[in-house]
Design an enzyme around this catalytic site. Structure first.
Site, PDB file in Angstrom:
ATOM      1  N   VAL A  23       0.839  -3.725   3.962  1.00 41.62           N
ATOM      2  CA  VAL A  23       0.879  -5.154   4.767  1.00 41.62           C
ATOM      3  C   VAL A  23       2.007  -5.977   4.621  1.00 41.62           C
ATOM      4  O   VAL A  23       2.226  -7.124   5.335  1.00 41.62           O
ATOM      5  CB  VAL A  23      -0.251  -5.962   4.311  1.00 41.62           C
ATOM      6  CG1 VAL A  23      -1.738  -5.486   4.758  1.00 41.62           C
ATOM      7  CG2 VAL A  23      -0.348  -6.166   2.681  1.00 41.62           C
TER       8      VAL A  23
ATOM      9  N   TYR B 206      -2.825  -2.754 -10.346  1.00 37.34           N
ATOM     10  CA  TYR B 206      -2.997  -2.553  -9.030  1.00 37.34           C
ATOM     11  C   TYR B 206      -2.121  -3.659  -8.430  1.00 37.34           C
ATOM     12  O   TYR B 206      -1.109  -3.412  -7.345  1.00 37.34           O
ATOM     13  CB  TYR B 206      -4.428  -2.512  -8.582  1.00 37.34           C
ATOM     14  CG  TYR B 206      -4.510  -2.530  -6.876  1.00 37.34           C
ATOM     15  CD1 TYR B 206      -4.075  -1.305  -6.245  1.00 37.34           C
ATOM     16  CD2 TYR B 206      -4.456  -3.569  -6.168  1.00 37.34           C
ATOM     17  CE1 TYR B 206      -4.030  -1.300  -4.951  1.00 37.34           C
ATOM     18  CE2 TYR B 206      -4.706  -3.611  -4.786  1.00 37.34           C
ATOM     19  CZ  TYR B 206      -4.529  -2.366  -4.200  1.00 37.34           C
ATOM     20  OH  TYR B 206      -4.473  -2.419  -2.703  1.00 37.34           O
TER      21      TYR B 206
ATOM     22  N   LYS C  42       0.425   3.539  -2.718  1.00 42.26           N
ATOM     23  CA  LYS C  42      -0.805   4.382  -3.059  1.00 42.26           C
ATOM     24  C   LYS C  42      -0.657   5.885  -3.106  1.00 42.26           C
ATOM     25  O   LYS C  42      -1.093   6.353  -3.910  1.00 42.26           O
ATOM     26  CB  LYS C  42      -1.741   3.820  -1.882  1.00 42.26           C
ATOM     27  CG  LYS C  42      -2.464   2.578  -2.088  1.00 42.26           C
ATOM     28  CD  LYS C  42      -3.428   1.974  -1.051  1.00 42.26           C
ATOM     29  CE  LYS C  42      -3.710   0.631  -1.139  1.00 42.26           C
ATOM     30  NZ  LYS C  42      -4.222   0.064   0.204  1.00 42.26           N
TER      31      LYS C  42
ATOM     32  N   SER D  62       0.989  -1.187   0.056  1.00 45.24           N
ATOM     33  CA  SER D  62      -0.111  -0.020   0.137  1.00 45.24           C
ATOM     34  C   SER D  62       0.780   1.228  -0.167  1.00 45.24           C
ATOM     35  O   SER D  62       0.273   2.445  -0.239  1.00 45.24           O
ATOM     36  CB  SER D  62      -0.893   0.154   1.448  1.00 45.24           C
ATOM     37  OG  SER D  62      -2.025  -0.668   0.889  1.00 45.24           O
TER      38      SER D  62
ATOM     39  N   TYR E 157      -4.835   3.880   7.914  1.00 52.72           N
ATOM     40  CA  TYR E 157      -6.201   3.395   7.801  1.00 52.72           C
ATOM     41  C   TYR E 157      -6.908   3.776   9.076  1.00 52.72           C
ATOM     42  O   TYR E 157      -6.987   5.029   9.400  1.00 52.72           O
ATOM     43  CB  TYR E 157      -6.125   1.694   7.974  1.00 52.72           C
ATOM     44  CG  TYR E 157      -5.129   1.440   6.801  1.00 52.72           C
ATOM     45  CD1 TYR E 157      -5.390   1.418   5.394  1.00 52.72           C
ATOM     46  CD2 TYR E 157      -4.062   0.478   7.215  1.00 52.72           C
ATOM     47  CE1 TYR E 157      -4.392   1.171   4.430  1.00 52.72           C
ATOM     48  CE2 TYR E 157      -2.957   0.146   6.071  1.00 52.72           C
ATOM     49  CZ  TYR E 157      -3.346   0.529   4.731  1.00 52.72           C
ATOM     50  OH  TYR E 157      -2.659   0.227   3.901  1.00 52.72           O
TER      51      TYR E 157
HETATM   52  N1  GLN Z   1      -1.864  -5.615  -2.052  1.00 57.41           N
HETATM   53  C1  GLN Z   1      -2.503  -5.321  -0.898  1.00 57.41           C
HETATM   54  C2  GLN Z   1      -4.012  -5.343  -0.923  1.00 57.41           C
HETATM   55  O1  GLN Z   1      -4.451  -4.731  -1.647  1.00 57.41           O
HETATM   56  C3  GLN Z   1      -2.221  -4.038  -0.100  1.00 57.41           C
HETATM   57  C4  GLN Z   1      -2.711  -3.695   1.017  1.00 57.41           C
HETATM   58  C5  GLN Z   1      -2.060  -3.145   2.102  1.00 57.41           C
HETATM   59  O2  GLN Z   1      -0.814  -2.865   1.994  1.00 57.41           O
HETATM   60  N2  GLN Z   1      -2.435  -2.790   3.300  1.00 57.41           N
HETATM   61  O3  GLN Z   1      -4.714  -6.045  -0.402  1.00 57.41           O
END
Ligand code: GLN
Length: 296
Positions: free
Chosen positions: A236, A166, A44, A41, A218
């Site tokens: 993550v 993505y 992003k 993420s 988040y």
């Molecule tokens: N690729 C992960 C997903 O879409 C990214 C989520 C994250 O890093 N929180 O679930």
């Protein structure tokens, strides 16, 4: 550790690295700062910046909001009324942003994303094909989100292709050092302090850092703003990037996550550094605009 992307479960939970890169390029690091992991993420904010520059804030605002959601990163929840994702830092918003880029760049979208993230890192980044394949074949929840967005006309008809981009952007490999240079590029008004290249324009940086400040962690974003007080983004796989505007970036890697999907040690590192060095945006040590001081 994150196991819903099966390949991520193979990470060594004890890896722990920290890298600081100042806005002038000075670098301090320790531990496993050169260990490569997937950006997830933390991609992003950078794709959001690209969309802002390509389409302008108004067009982007038709697809994604700028409000903290208070929900988990993978929540299947859209804003009442507009049906937009709450913000570009959660999966739904990031998928909408990548789809917007895909509506313009088509099959060249991933290369454009990789090119821009590489410019921010100051070296050519590559993809972990195993992690990409692992998420592509199991990412049913993100697939559901993409189709929900398609249902509301918030992504174009090639939602599956955009989703593929993505998944690939999330599987880009970085080290703490790379992330810290990427963050320092934002801290340094969009110019990579190591290469001198202008990667994002200054207005984009302001928008990107604002969203990172309010939404980057988040459903821990409010606590984070209160306790640490700097723009940040987690992923993550265990990466965490925090930015002290005009001063430096702090990047951490440690794969053990809390129940919100943020790196436990990453949070501790940033909390402690912010408290020790007065990094919080509203800390009394943070004297604010030198321009205003010079004219008053
Ligand atoms: N690729 C992960 C997903 O879409 C990214 C989520 C994250 O890093 N929180 O679930």
């Amino acid at each position: 550790m994150a196991t819903y992307i099966p390949q991520l479960a193979h990470a060594d939970p004890d890896h722990f690295g920290i890298s600081l890169v100042a806005a002038d390029g000075a670098n301090f690091e320790t531990g496993d700062a050169d260990h490569a992991f997937t950006i997830q993420s933390i991609s992003k904010p950078f794709t959001f910046g690209m969309a802002l520059e390509e389409f302008g804030p108004q067009e982007v605002a038709h697809r994604v909001g700028v409000e903290p959601s208070g929900d988990a990163f993978n929540s299947i929840e859209l804003q009442n009324g507009t049906n937009r994702p709450h913000n570009p830092m959660i999966n739904a918003g990031a998928i909408a942003v990548t789809a917007l880029l895909h509506s313009r760049y088509g099959s060249a979208t991933f290369d454009a994303v990789l090119h821009r993230l590489s410019a921010a890192a100051g070296r050519r980044l590559v993809v972990d094909e195993c992690v990409y394949e692992s998420e592509r074949s199991t990412g049913h929840r993100n697939r559901a989100i993409a189709h929900l967005l398609l249902n509301f006309g918030l992504v174009h008809s090639e939602a599956e292709r955009a989703l593929d981009v993505y998944f690939r952007q999330c599987a880009i490999l970085v080290t703490c050092h790379d992330l810290a240079v990427m963050g320092a590029t934002l801290a340094n008004m969009g110019r990579n302090p190591r290469t001198g290249e202008l990667v994002f324009d200054i207005i984009t940086v302001k928008h990107v850092l604002s969203i990172m400040f309010t939404c980057g962690m988040y459903d821990y974003s409010g606590e984070w703003a209160y306790r640490v007080g700097v723009p940040a983004k987690s992923g993550v796989s265990g990466g965490l990037l925090a930015i002290v505007n005009r001063q430096m970036a702090i990047a951490c890697y440690s794969p053990r996550l809390d129940n919100r999907g943020n790196s436990c040690r990453g949070i501790d590192v940033c909390t402690e550094l912010a408290a020790t060095f007065g990094l919080h945006a509203f800390d009394c040590l943070n004297v604010g605009s030198s321009f205003l001081q010079s004219v008053l």
